[in-house]
Write an enzyme that holds these catalytic residues in place. Structure first.
Site, PDB file in Angstrom:
ATOM      1  N   GLU A   1      14.707  16.433  -1.498  1.00 25.08           N
ATOM      2  CA  GLU A   1      16.011  15.776  -1.557  1.00 25.08           C
ATOM      3  C   GLU A   1      15.867  14.310  -1.975  1.00 25.08           C
ATOM      4  O   GLU A   1      14.932  13.626  -1.583  1.00 25.08           O
ATOM      5  CB  GLU A   1      16.703  15.841  -0.185  1.00 25.08           C
ATOM      6  CG  GLU A   1      17.041  17.255   0.261  1.00 25.08           C
ATOM      7  CD  GLU A   1      18.096  17.934  -0.616  1.00 25.08           C
ATOM      8  OE1 GLU A   1      18.836  17.209  -1.316  1.00 25.08           O
ATOM      9  OE2 GLU A   1      18.167  19.178  -0.594  1.00 25.08           O
TER      10      GLU A   1
ATOM     11  N   CYS B   1      20.433  18.856   8.643  1.00 25.61           N
ATOM     12  CA  CYS B   1      19.324  18.377   7.819  1.00 25.61           C
ATOM     13  C   CYS B   1      19.646  17.008   7.247  1.00 25.61           C
ATOM     14  O   CYS B   1      18.905  16.044   7.419  1.00 25.61           O
ATOM     15  CB  CYS B   1      19.024  19.374   6.693  1.00 25.61           C
ATOM     16  SG  CYS B   1      18.249  20.900   7.264  1.00 25.61           S
TER      17      CYS B   1
ATOM     18  N   HIS C   1      13.605  20.672   1.590  1.00 28.15           N
ATOM     19  CA  HIS C   1      14.283  21.909   2.002  1.00 28.15           C
ATOM     20  C   HIS C   1      13.482  23.133   1.561  1.00 28.15           C
ATOM     21  O   HIS C   1      12.994  23.185   0.425  1.00 28.15           O
ATOM     22  CB  HIS C   1      15.688  21.977   1.378  1.00 28.15           C
ATOM     23  CG  HIS C   1      16.753  21.418   2.262  1.00 28.15           C
ATOM     24  ND1 HIS C   1      17.585  20.389   1.889  1.00 28.15           N
ATOM     25  CD2 HIS C   1      17.134  21.758   3.524  1.00 28.15           C
ATOM     26  CE1 HIS C   1      18.443  20.128   2.876  1.00 28.15           C
ATOM     27  NE2 HIS C   1      18.186  20.949   3.880  1.00 28.15           N
TER      28      HIS C   1
END
Lengths: 222, 222, 222, 222
Positions: B80, B146, B170
């Site tokens: 991310e 998250c 992830h």
């Protein structure tokens, strides 16, 4: 709300016809929930696009700014929730219409990393779904010209203290673009369907400028 | 880099086994490119999760923090790029493990809207692909726990002036979770494959802490 | 059931490593539910592949034939239900490993248009799911070499009156193949996971040769 | 070709409005490439649907039969290539409109396992794409009522020796159906776009009844 500035990006990259341009032209001059739509077609060029919308806003004096772009691969009209101060067109192998590619540069070196859309995102999506148009919230505006202009205008409004609703809506490919060899199997939406969705969304903007608290279901999957 | 804190979320919602927990346990104690991995399993509970990682970091004194979660529906390991100060679990019909659902609340009321990962995102994805592990950059961290913990830790590091690399990765569903009726057809990745990917990514973190300039191809489609 | 012939296609087209070959090699010589697995790797060449499996069957004298291939883009192990007497590799821009492309030609000019798998399709999928392996029935075997060999062997068994279970199982890309640039974002499955699935499926073949009546849920969407 | 019988299935299952019905009604009475379109709406009921189309054909005396259904999840108009003598609605949890579910039963116990469409499949898809309508060949007709009626009519024409072109075209969800909660994120196509596609496809049927040899690109992925 008397006037809404509706902008649509022109063709770019491998998209010979942009639904954003088509829908903006279609709605230009319409009266929606008492507000007059004034449309402008915007060059798909970094920074120039921001200047163009900024100048149009100054000229028109609109009460809200709704900007349209294309997001190939999506099946629904998606109302973006966040704009990022970050450009990365190398990721998609794309250049803007002036031939420029960016990789990691910010749009505003002195700006914050992100802005939140000031459109009533939930109300707009809820209204489109209720009216039979596939729509969703998106938290992924991409890192090409759409996110760039989205961020650039929210930053401009913030630094100039203009407290008007502004945000971004992404449209699926047009059918004729999804029918091209390089887009085989991609979802699409016609100008007529997308225009109907925009009318519902803009009505929600006029009627629920503070947004709705009703949750909008989505999928964790991206 | 002597020590890397690796965290993994526990089971939650309709995910009875979290790949994040499995991979964190698998790598606990390993030495990767000279750095020792110290793993912690984190409760999937808003705010408590941030406190837990913060305390672990204080206790361990790591040189970097890599946090793992599951993103059902994705086929690749995704690193991310941005964390948002915004929570919306109503969107997925999800509650955290304490039964709490959030809709629009920030993680840090006085924090900025977003932080950028300080991991070498490009180098990590490039290393995983070169090593045969499907991986990609993501600009869509979701709006559940998250993203919440990701933001919370970057904010904590910023306000306490701790200048160490930190970020989020992830993982796809585990095969046994993708095999469940409600996930029919979803992509998956085994613990062994994901662990191999993490070893490659953590090696890149040690060796290229300033990241790489080599573009990482992706798709505009989300 | 004493012996099961397990075949796996070799590499082809843009797939440098075929999971079918890897899984067939992995299981070669194993004893599963009392049956011995004898594996053969098959050239990805029209007609030659049929001769190769036919000869292997004659040589080995197996009690069942399970053939494996790769189906890029699928996330699950899929047990095919029907084989078509129809080849069309031009559709995918693919040639077989001898450089041959077919467009509309039948595999057996005097054969019926289709055969149904004689494997216990439902029992095999149910067993894999119960064992934590993503699996599904498929009614779309494609029109390349997999369907060609699948049809060719069912036709051979029919015309020679050999009444033994035979059928086709498709595997997702291997992770290292899904990690390649041209497969970006495709789902994958490791050899270990696929081999575990095959062991469950072959156990079901031995234990439920007449198949199960328990419905296997799927999705109308393709 | 003077008359084309165009049939469209009515609503069923979780589809409150069937694009097949809408498009059939839209084209009813039109003259396309010199042929008159005569439309009939067909009950979504096993066996009854076959009788209904058979009776309509006898009554109308058409020179070709084109049957329409919905295939939720697909983004393109898909021209089916094969019909299977096999029904399995339990797989989708669906019942027909008389409440009947089938699992493995044939449509014609004495019929062959499959028939091939006698429509000019390649020419129709090529014409739609050239006209800007997303279209593709499909080799997966499903195992619900669409495939059932498709098979039933090809069998009827075969056993009665009626040598006229006949086949099946699947349409995506309508926008208002894709906007429903249970279809979130599904692709859609408007009646106007689908009707435009059908006009192009039916023109190709009249002008290229022997089909074209030009390959139609597709993807191996299903």
């Amino acid at each position: 709300m008397k006037t809404i500035l509706l902008t649509g990006f022109e063709a770019f990259g491998t998209t010979p016809v942009n639904p954003a341009e088509q829908v903006a032209r279609r709605l230009d001059g319409e009266s929606i929930a008492g507000a007059t739509i004034v449309s402008r077609i915007i060059p798909n060029t970094f920074f120039v696009c921001i200047d163009t919308v900024r100048d149009a806003l100054r000229e028109i004096g609109a009460d809200a700014v709704v900007m349209l772009g294309e997001f190939g691969g999506r099946a629904t009209i998606s109302v973006e929730r966040f704009a990022l101060n970050f450009n990365d067109s190398t990721r998609y192998g794309l250049k803007d219409n002036a031939g420029v590619s960016l990789q990691g540069e910010p749009t505003a070196p002195d700006g914050p990393l992100a802005y939140q859309s000031t459109l009533p995102v939930r109300a707009m999506v809820t209204a489109m779904r209720a009216g039979g148009i596939p729509a969703d919230i998106s938290d992924a505006p991409g890192t090409f010209c759409c996110n760039h202009l989205f961020y650039g205008m929210l930053h401009h409004l913030a630094v100039t203290g203009q407290n008007i609703p502004a945000g971004w809506i992404h449209l699926p490919h047009l059918p004729e673009v999804a029918a091209l060899e390089h887009n085989l199997g991609a979802p699409s939406m016609s100008v007529a369907t997308a225009a109907k969705g925009l009318r519902l969304a803009l009505t929600a903007l006029v009627e629920h400028p503070q947004d709705s608290d009703v949750p909008v279901s989505g999928r964790l999957q991206v």
